[in-house]
Write an enzyme that holds these catalytic residues in place. Structure first.
Site, short mmCIF file in Angstrom:
data_model
loop_
_atom_site.label_atom_id
_atom_site.label_comp_id
_atom_site.label_asym_id
_atom_site.label_seq_id
_atom_site.Cartn_x
_atom_site.Cartn_y
_atom_site.Cartn_z
N THR B 145 0.87 -1.19 0.00
CA THR B 145 0.00 0.00 0.00
C THR B 145 0.91 1.24 0.00
O THR B 145 1.35 1.66 -1.06
CB THR B 145 -0.97 0.02 1.20
OG1 THR B 145 -0.24 -0.15 2.41
CG2 THR B 145 -2.00 -1.09 1.06
N THR B 182 0.04 -3.87 12.18
CA THR B 182 -0.89 -3.84 11.07
C THR B 182 -0.16 -4.23 9.83
O THR B 182 0.69 -3.52 9.36
CB THR B 182 -1.44 -2.46 10.82
OG1 THR B 182 -2.19 -2.11 11.95
CG2 THR B 182 -2.33 -2.46 9.60
N ASN B 389 0.15 10.57 5.69
CA ASN B 389 -1.12 10.20 6.30
C ASN B 389 -2.18 11.27 6.20
O ASN B 389 -3.37 10.99 6.34
CB ASN B 389 -0.90 9.76 7.74
CG ASN B 389 -0.36 8.35 7.76
OD1 ASN B 389 -1.04 7.44 7.34
ND2 ASN B 389 0.88 8.20 8.20
#
Lengths: 394, 394
Positions: B145, B182, B389
């Site tokens: 990602t 994660t 982010n």
């Protein structure tokens, strides 16, 4: 609304050379008569020398002055640090002509460097000479570190026909977290109250304000909140009715200052209230609010003005609380973004993005599990936060 | 050292259009015979549809293929999300000519958007057709990602004269936190082992690697770590001696991948090992390591290459552990910065600053209270982390 100084108190702030840039770095608050005092100090196991000294002094319940410096935290400075903290109080006491144990002390700034006590010594006469009923703004500036604006607040109330005043000054910026917010806060009032009553009301007010804010989740070694009450208004807090009146005014001042701290957090562009309701218990609600309020991914998405509700739901899911993912509702102000755990679509997202572009807004998370609720005040996590903290000592 | 694919496995990665930029976003790993399987899944209470499906499938202890997509997390997608996850497995199973319940599934990407299952459907024949013993790099790319580099590792061992191979692939970047990081991680091996033994060894390896790393303290809804063992090497893990040999190799692969995840964390420029020793207990050491590793102020000072040990001591002080502030020693690699709670002076600071300029270093915190120890791997907190982010979905 302009801030008024509480009658019977004076304040001052001067430059002693502790800050490299020549700005004010030494402050003093003084009551014309000895005041009762209550305080809350950092829960960090590493406590700065001035905190350790104040924790001893406060046992008497009486205080007449607080001397405070910025630019150096006087922390991790060993026995010399304790001697320097005591010297700060005795220098101020001597110049004020009062007893050493009536003078409290606080420090904020870099940890681990010895306090240049000679600079303080040289500046104390000027500091005491500058004391003035209108000196609050100078005091507010003298305790700033990475704060960009001074923070003060005042309000009044009436007990049995007698008007009393509450005036507060605070500094914050980085390292803000509940229990306690890393910060200094000094509140003076002219009510009369025993140290015990004052402490009880201080704890309640802090729990609804400074313990509900977060900037970066770190806590400091120097956190100090103090309330001094000199009784000069003639309003004495004795009955439950009196307490309710005084608590309301104290809460107002504390919440006002707490919000000012978050708004001026390092690099902050947004103040966000995280409201959690429908939890099984208030403590579950608190855990969810706390986890969401501290999530770097949620906070960076606020900075990016991105209605990325998935990150909010993700943070809810890792909080220590009973939840059902299929029951979660999320609102940005009054725009519903999530219904029963699923997104409300593009139109809602467009509306939510408008909310995110505001400088202040409320994120409401309804767990739809029970009647527990709680809230936290947080902020966005910006590029400037990192820049400020990467370069702090340079 | 080049990464070798475990014999008896094939992999593939193709572009299905789930990612806007046309990069690979659909991957497949396939064993030529059904393999035993063990897995660890996110502890987040909000779990993505593929995680919920795998948690059902894994009860059988058998798996022959895993189909995985990036670009969409298929999370908070309700019943349609569960149907889409099942469809992904049945599409792959049908094309592979094996039973549906032998195909596991994983997804990573944005939360809350419906999975464009038609794109997956169209791409599956190409995906299966691309399976190849040398397909690991394609698979590694297809699960990225915000990762900037693909992450793979392999190692070999010998049990009773039979050489076995362990090959792993992982993705991570943001949202990395212990329990679990994660991330997605798929490990294949040609040892033979029961699902129970495999699970026991998986848990141990994860505890020393993925549960010891942090990037930003957030956890995801999609975390999945799986180990598939197809037994084709003839090496069977039965005795304690066999377990020790296999565990060592598995630990090596997991730690290698975990460090790759931190190094490639969003905006990361430094990998820092936080080693805590001298604690009263291992759990106290763990709490201290965890608090220091997560502190934004500590992490921004790493980014700024500032030997601001006061922030480290401040973080130690707020950890849930028994400490004596006057006993703390801190080292940057072998440079002692703090002795008995106080700084070691300018010369030590200059040496420590050199250490901080390295891409990888160790911060050792000795509490001098007992014999407990533990460690965490963390990284710096950079301007780019925030930028990445804030803009993730735009």
């Amino acid at each position: 609304m302009s801030v008024i100084m509480c009658p019977g108190f004076k304040a001052a702030g001067v430059s002693s050379g502790l800050k490299k840039n020549g700005q004010k770095d030494l402050g003093l608050i003084y009551s014309q008569v000895p005041a009762t005092v209550a305080g809350l100090f950092t829960k960090n196991r590493v406590k700065a020398a001035p905190v350790l000294l104040d924790m001893e002094l406060i046992k008497s319940g009486v205080c007449q002055a607080v001397v405070v410096n910025s630019g150096n935290a006087n922390c991790c400075t060993g026995e010399q640090g304790m001697r320097d903290a005591r010297t700060m109080t005795s220098l101020a006491a001597s110049e004020l002509g009062i007893s050493n144990d009536l003078v409290f002390v606080a420090s904020t700034g870099v940890i681990g460097a010895p306090l240049p006590i000679e600079k303080v010594k040289t500046a104390v006469p000027d500091l005491v000479g500058s004391l003035h009923p209108e000196g609050l703004p100078d005091l507010a500036r003298s305790i700033m570190t990475t704060d960009t604006v001074p923070k003060t607040a005042s309000a009044q109330g009436v007990v049995e026909g007698k008007t009393f005043t509450v005036t507060g000054v605070a500094k914050g910026a980085g390292m803000i977290r509940p229990d306690m917010a890393t910060m200094l806060c000094f509140v003076c009032t002219d009510v009369g109250a025993s140290p015990d009553i004052l402490k009880e009301m201080l704890v309640k007010a802090a729990d609804r304000s400074f313990n509900r804010i977060t900037i970066d989740g770190d806590t400091s070694t120097n956190d100090t909140v103090m309330v001094m009450a000199n009784g000069l208004s003639g309003a004495v807090i004795r009955s439950v009715a009196h307490k309710n009146i005084f608590q309301k005014v104290l809460n107002e001042i504390f919440l006002d200052l707490a919000k000012q701290l978050v708004r001026d957090g390092e690099g902050v562009t947004k103040l966000v209230e995280i409201m959690v309701r429908g939890a099984v218990s208030d403590s579950d609600a608190r855990n969810v609010a706390d986890t969401v309020a501290h999530s770097p991914l949620v906070k960076t998405s606020f900075f990016g003005e991105d209605a990325n509700w998935g990150r909010i739901v993700g943070a809810v899911g890792r909080a220590d609380a009973k939840i059902d993912p299929d029951k979660i509702d999320v609102y940005f102000d009054d725009v519903q973004m999530v219904k029963a755990g699923m997104g409300c679509g593009k139109a809602a997202e467009a509306e939510a993005t408008k909310v995110l572009c505001k400088p202040e807004f409320v994120v409401t998370i309804d767990l739809n599990m029970g009647r527990g609720s709680d809230l936290m005040y947080t902020c966005d996590f910006s590029v400037d936060y990192v820049k400020i903290n990467a370069d702090y000592r340079s």
